[in-house]
Design a protein around this motif. Sequence first.
Motif, PDB file in Angstrom:
ATOM      1  N   GLU A  26       0.607  -1.344  -0.384  1.00  0.00           N
ATOM      2  CA  GLU A  26      -0.041  -0.032   0.329  1.00  0.00           C
ATOM      3  C   GLU A  26       1.124   1.251  -0.182  1.00  0.00           C
ATOM      4  O   GLU A  26       1.061   2.320  -0.393  1.00  0.00           O
ATOM      5  CB  GLU A  26      -0.620   0.115   1.021  1.00  0.00           C
ATOM      6  N   GLU A  27       1.782   1.436   0.845  1.00  0.00           N
ATOM      7  CA  GLU A  27       3.092   2.583   0.745  1.00  0.00           C
ATOM      8  C   GLU A  27       3.739   2.824  -0.515  1.00  0.00           C
ATOM      9  O   GLU A  27       2.879   3.235  -0.855  1.00  0.00           O
ATOM     10  CB  GLU A  27       4.051   2.089   1.415  1.00  0.00           C
ATOM     11  N   ILE A  28       3.744   1.178  -1.352  1.00  0.00           N
ATOM     12  CA  ILE A  28       4.878   1.384  -2.262  1.00  0.00           C
ATOM     13  C   ILE A  28       3.676   2.017  -3.836  1.00  0.00           C
ATOM     14  O   ILE A  28       4.059   2.897  -3.810  1.00  0.00           O
ATOM     15  CB  ILE A  28       4.995   0.311  -3.046  1.00  0.00           C
ATOM     16  N   ASP A  29       2.442   1.840  -3.617  1.00  0.00           N
ATOM     17  CA  ASP A  29       1.222   2.202  -3.993  1.00  0.00           C
ATOM     18  C   ASP A  29       1.366   3.259  -3.838  1.00  0.00           C
ATOM     19  O   ASP A  29       0.786   4.143  -4.995  1.00  0.00           O
ATOM     20  CB  ASP A  29      -0.080   1.484  -3.783  1.00  0.00           C
ATOM     21  N   LEU A  30       1.029   3.862  -2.544  1.00  0.00           N
ATOM     22  CA  LEU A  30       0.312   6.254  -2.263  1.00  0.00           C
ATOM     23  C   LEU A  30       1.968   5.743  -2.844  1.00  0.00           C
ATOM     24  O   LEU A  30       1.852   7.038  -3.280  1.00  0.00           O
ATOM     25  CB  LEU A  30       0.605   5.685  -0.820  1.00  0.00           C
ATOM     26  N   MET A  31       2.523   6.216  -2.873  1.00  0.00           N
ATOM     27  CA  MET A  31       4.362   6.160  -3.262  1.00  0.00           C
ATOM     28  C   MET A  31       4.460   6.682  -4.993  1.00  0.00           C
ATOM     29  O   MET A  31       4.356   7.826  -5.233  1.00  0.00           O
ATOM     30  CB  MET A  31       5.534   5.957  -3.194  1.00  0.00           C
ATOM     31  N   GLU A  32       3.920   6.158  -5.475  1.00  0.00           N
ATOM     32  CA  GLU A  32       3.148   5.968  -6.709  1.00  0.00           C
ATOM     33  C   GLU A  32       1.657   6.677  -7.139  1.00  0.00           C
ATOM     34  O   GLU A  32       2.640   8.005  -8.268  1.00  0.00           O
ATOM     35  CB  GLU A  32       3.296   4.067  -7.049  1.00  0.00           C
ATOM     36  N   SER A  33       1.129   6.943  -6.444  1.00  0.00           N
ATOM     37  CA  SER A  33       0.494   7.456  -6.881  1.00  0.00           C
ATOM     38  C   SER A  33       1.327   9.061  -6.717  1.00  0.00           C
ATOM     39  O   SER A  33      -0.006  10.302  -7.263  1.00  0.00           O
ATOM     40  CB  SER A  33      -1.347   7.096  -6.377  1.00  0.00           C
ATOM     41  N   LEU A  34       1.308   9.597  -5.684  1.00  0.00           N
ATOM     42  CA  LEU A  34       1.839  10.651  -5.381  1.00  0.00           C
ATOM     43  C   LEU A  34       2.672  11.031  -6.272  1.00  0.00           C
ATOM     44  O   LEU A  34       3.180  12.433  -6.003  1.00  0.00           O
ATOM     45  CB  LEU A  34       2.015  10.746  -3.863  1.00  0.00           C
ATOM     46  N   TYR A  35       3.045  10.494  -6.880  1.00  0.00           N
ATOM     47  CA  TYR A  35       4.577  11.396  -8.044  1.00  0.00           C
ATOM     48  C   TYR A  35       5.619  11.202  -7.003  1.00  0.00           C
ATOM     49  O   TYR A  35       6.558  11.859  -7.500  1.00  0.00           O
ATOM     50  CB  TYR A  35       4.462  12.020  -8.958  1.00  0.00           C
ATOM     51  N   PHE A  36       6.019  10.492  -6.209  1.00  0.00           N
ATOM     52  CA  PHE A  36       7.198  11.153  -4.821  1.00  0.00           C
ATOM     53  C   PHE A  36       7.863  10.322  -6.186  1.00  0.00           C
ATOM     54  O   PHE A  36       7.689   9.079  -6.288  1.00  0.00           O
ATOM     55  CB  PHE A  36       6.905  10.514  -4.318  1.00  0.00           C
ATOM     56  N   GLU A  37       9.405  10.016  -5.573  1.00  0.00           N
ATOM     57  CA  GLU A  37      10.352   9.008  -5.929  1.00  0.00           C
ATOM     58  C   GLU A  37      11.181   8.365  -4.924  1.00  0.00           C
ATOM     59  O   GLU A  37      10.824   8.679  -4.272  1.00  0.00           O
ATOM     60  CB  GLU A  37      11.860  10.061  -6.477  1.00  0.00           C
TER      61      GLU A  37
ATOM     62  N   VAL B 220      11.803   8.751 -21.951  1.00  0.00           N
ATOM     63  CA  VAL B 220      11.098  10.034 -21.659  1.00  0.00           C
ATOM     64  C   VAL B 220      11.524  10.026 -20.049  1.00  0.00           C
ATOM     65  O   VAL B 220      11.412   8.620 -19.433  1.00  0.00           O
ATOM     66  CB  VAL B 220       9.951  10.572 -21.653  1.00  0.00           C
ATOM     67  N   PRO B 221      12.081  10.822 -19.192  1.00  0.00           N
ATOM     68  CA  PRO B 221      13.506  10.666 -17.990  1.00  0.00           C
ATOM     69  C   PRO B 221      12.059  10.549 -16.772  1.00  0.00           C
ATOM     70  O   PRO B 221      11.499  11.064 -17.505  1.00  0.00           O
ATOM     71  CB  PRO B 221      13.878  11.627 -17.957  1.00  0.00           C
ATOM     72  N   ASP B 222      11.805   9.755 -16.398  1.00  0.00           N
ATOM     73  CA  ASP B 222      10.900   9.398 -15.198  1.00  0.00           C
ATOM     74  C   ASP B 222      10.833  10.324 -14.355  1.00  0.00           C
ATOM     75  O   ASP B 222       9.964  10.615 -14.164  1.00  0.00           O
ATOM     76  CB  ASP B 222      11.650   7.673 -14.319  1.00  0.00           C
ATOM     77  N   ARG B 223      11.742  10.934 -13.503  1.00  0.00           N
ATOM     78  CA  ARG B 223      11.927  12.384 -13.240  1.00  0.00           C
ATOM     79  C   ARG B 223      11.138  13.540 -13.291  1.00  0.00           C
ATOM     80  O   ARG B 223      10.008  14.010 -12.661  1.00  0.00           O
ATOM     81  CB  ARG B 223      12.999  12.843 -12.554  1.00  0.00           C
ATOM     82  N   TRP B 224      11.015  13.513 -14.951  1.00  0.00           N
ATOM     83  CA  TRP B 224      10.661  14.489 -15.118  1.00  0.00           C
ATOM     84  C   TRP B 224       9.293  14.641 -15.619  1.00  0.00           C
ATOM     85  O   TRP B 224       8.499  15.053 -15.092  1.00  0.00           O
ATOM     86  CB  TRP B 224      11.344  14.731 -17.299  1.00  0.00           C
ATOM     87  N   TYR B 225       8.246  13.159 -15.618  1.00  0.00           N
ATOM     88  CA  TYR B 225       7.319  12.786 -15.652  1.00  0.00           C
ATOM     89  C   TYR B 225       6.900  12.624 -14.909  1.00  0.00           C
ATOM     90  O   TYR B 225       5.794  13.340 -14.207  1.00  0.00           O
ATOM     91  CB  TYR B 225       7.042  10.863 -16.335  1.00  0.00           C
ATOM     92  N   LYS B 226       7.088  12.801 -13.502  1.00  0.00           N
ATOM     93  CA  LYS B 226       6.842  12.638 -12.501  1.00  0.00           C
ATOM     94  C   LYS B 226       6.185  14.660 -11.881  1.00  0.00           C
ATOM     95  O   LYS B 226       5.548  14.957 -11.114  1.00  0.00           O
ATOM     96  CB  LYS B 226       7.417  11.889 -11.422  1.00  0.00           C
ATOM     97  N   ALA B 227       7.816  14.839 -12.055  1.00  0.00           N
ATOM     98  CA  ALA B 227       7.553  16.470 -12.220  1.00  0.00           C
ATOM     99  C   ALA B 227       6.772  16.938 -12.532  1.00  0.00           C
ATOM    100  O   ALA B 227       5.782  17.830 -12.016  1.00  0.00           O
ATOM    101  CB  ALA B 227       8.630  16.772 -12.344  1.00  0.00           C
ATOM    102  N   ILE B 228       5.668  16.843 -14.667  1.00  0.00           N
ATOM    103  CA  ILE B 228       5.123  16.989 -14.728  1.00  0.00           C
ATOM    104  C   ILE B 228       3.970  16.658 -13.912  1.00  0.00           C
ATOM    105  O   ILE B 228       2.629  17.389 -13.963  1.00  0.00           O
ATOM    106  CB  ILE B 228       5.084  16.577 -16.272  1.00  0.00           C
ATOM    107  N   GLN B 229       3.373  16.050 -13.284  1.00  0.00           N
ATOM    108  CA  GLN B 229       2.517  15.733 -12.737  1.00  0.00           C
ATOM    109  C   GLN B 229       2.213  16.001 -11.724  1.00  0.00           C
ATOM    110  O   GLN B 229       1.055  16.370 -11.560  1.00  0.00           O
ATOM    111  CB  GLN B 229       2.140  13.924 -12.236  1.00  0.00           C
ATOM    112  N   LYS B 230       3.768  16.822 -10.940  1.00  0.00           N
ATOM    113  CA  LYS B 230       2.881  16.808  -9.443  1.00  0.00           C
ATOM    114  C   LYS B 230       2.622  18.431  -9.867  1.00  0.00           C
ATOM    115  O   LYS B 230       1.801  18.290  -9.010  1.00  0.00           O
ATOM    116  CB  LYS B 230       4.225  16.950  -8.753  1.00  0.00           C
ATOM    117  N   ASN B 231       2.917  18.891 -10.888  1.00  0.00           N
ATOM    118  CA  ASN B 231       2.881  20.532 -11.544  1.00  0.00           C
ATOM    119  C   ASN B 231       1.235  20.427 -11.341  1.00  0.00           C
ATOM    120  O   ASN B 231       0.993  21.375 -11.752  1.00  0.00           O
ATOM    121  CB  ASN B 231       3.359  20.920 -12.410  1.00  0.00           C
ATOM    122  N   SER B 232       1.088  19.207 -12.427  1.00  0.00           N
ATOM    123  CA  SER B 232      -0.264  19.267 -12.600  1.00  0.00           C
ATOM    124  C   SER B 232      -1.632  18.701 -11.663  1.00  0.00           C
ATOM    125  O   SER B 232      -2.716  19.161 -11.769  1.00  0.00           O
ATOM    126  CB  SER B 232      -0.557  18.260 -13.782  1.00  0.00           C
ATOM    127  N   VAL B 233      -1.572  18.602 -10.565  1.00  0.00           N
ATOM    128  CA  VAL B 233      -2.130  18.329  -9.493  1.00  0.00           C
ATOM    129  C   VAL B 233      -3.271  19.197  -8.951  1.00  0.00           C
ATOM    130  O   VAL B 233      -2.770  20.904  -8.731  1.00  0.00           O
ATOM    131  CB  VAL B 233      -1.560  17.358  -8.334  1.00  0.00           C
TER     132      VAL B 233
END
Length: 388
Positions: A194-205, A375-388
């Motif tokens: 559940e914690e791994i899933d939560l990290m993924e859904s929050l776009y944390f690294e 596409v770099p993973d960090r870039w994708y996660k940062a885009i998603q976080k900025n879109s929230v």
Amino acid sequence: MDFSFLSPVPDTVLAHNELLSLQALGKKIKIHSEQNGIPDLQGVKIAIIGVLENRNDVNYIGETFQLNEIRKAFYGLFPGGWHVSIADLGDIHKGETVNDTYFALKESIISLIKADIIPVILGGSQDLTYANYRAYDNLVPMVNIVNVDGKFNLGDSSKPIKNNSFVGKIILDKPYNLFNYATVGYQTYFNPQEEIDLMESLYFEYYRLGEISNNITLAEPVMRDANIVSVDMSSIKSSDVSLKQKYSPNGFDGKEICAITRYAGISNKVSSFGIYEYKSSKNDEVTAMLIAQMIWYFVEGVNYRVNDDDFSNENNFQKFITLTESEELVFYKSNKTGRWWIEIPFLSNVNNKLKRHTLLPCMHQDYVDACNNKVPDRWYKAIQKNSV
């Protein structure tokens, strides 16, 4: 500056310090002593603070600890060719309640950061990171935390804060200032799905122990983007620490953890650094010496900081544009240090929390990958976080 919460460095440590070589660190740093009080912090860049608080450790059974052995080990080391000045401000003792200790730590950190001094916090339980985070409430708009740890420590945030659940509190408690949380060295079997899933859904690294051990440089861009770095001593493999400190046969070795703390020091953005979950025991030179060396490497990193992230002057960097199937990616490479950044496009139609975060630290490999349509993973996660 208010340092009324801090007790002086114990006389036993100062007596030990008297016997050291004149070239040793203990003879070169400013020390808060009973006799002389708080030293003048003019020109000081790094200040060590001990926090003797471990009551929110899930395994707490009333034991106390002290940091004297770490201080003795650190004082006995020799400095590099450093220009940074260090102070040891002594210890924050347990308050009436844990929240009192949090308050004392928070106020001390605020005073230091406002004076442009980096606090190095030596602690008991890692939930003290929560107090460190709260110190930033009125200092910076959004905070990035890097946790060097085998566990995510998200926990059940509806329950009282503990050293295995403090990140859940950081995420859910107001004011909401957390932008990114990254875990370096997590070990899957210590983390519920559940914690791994939560990290993924929050776009944390999160970076696995094996990933970082195979390529230690992966930790550098993550540290370059951090305000707060928190190191859990249980992330170090048991063969490298003392009997009482042993936790897991797998973890970082001494060399790897020192490289990671040096990356934390060299980051222009890291403004507070903590080492937690120290378990002091008799005849334990190894753990104390390892922590002393971790601090040494952090100071070494701070000493070699280079201001290479000024992108207003075109002579300072090279710009590279790559096309993948889905995106046009823009990279910058510093001419001073050779470090790389990737541009996060400003999304005008959404609430952009972080205009200053439009450049994300990355590695040369990310550029190579982008040239190969990845596409770099960090870039994708940062885009998603900025879109929230």
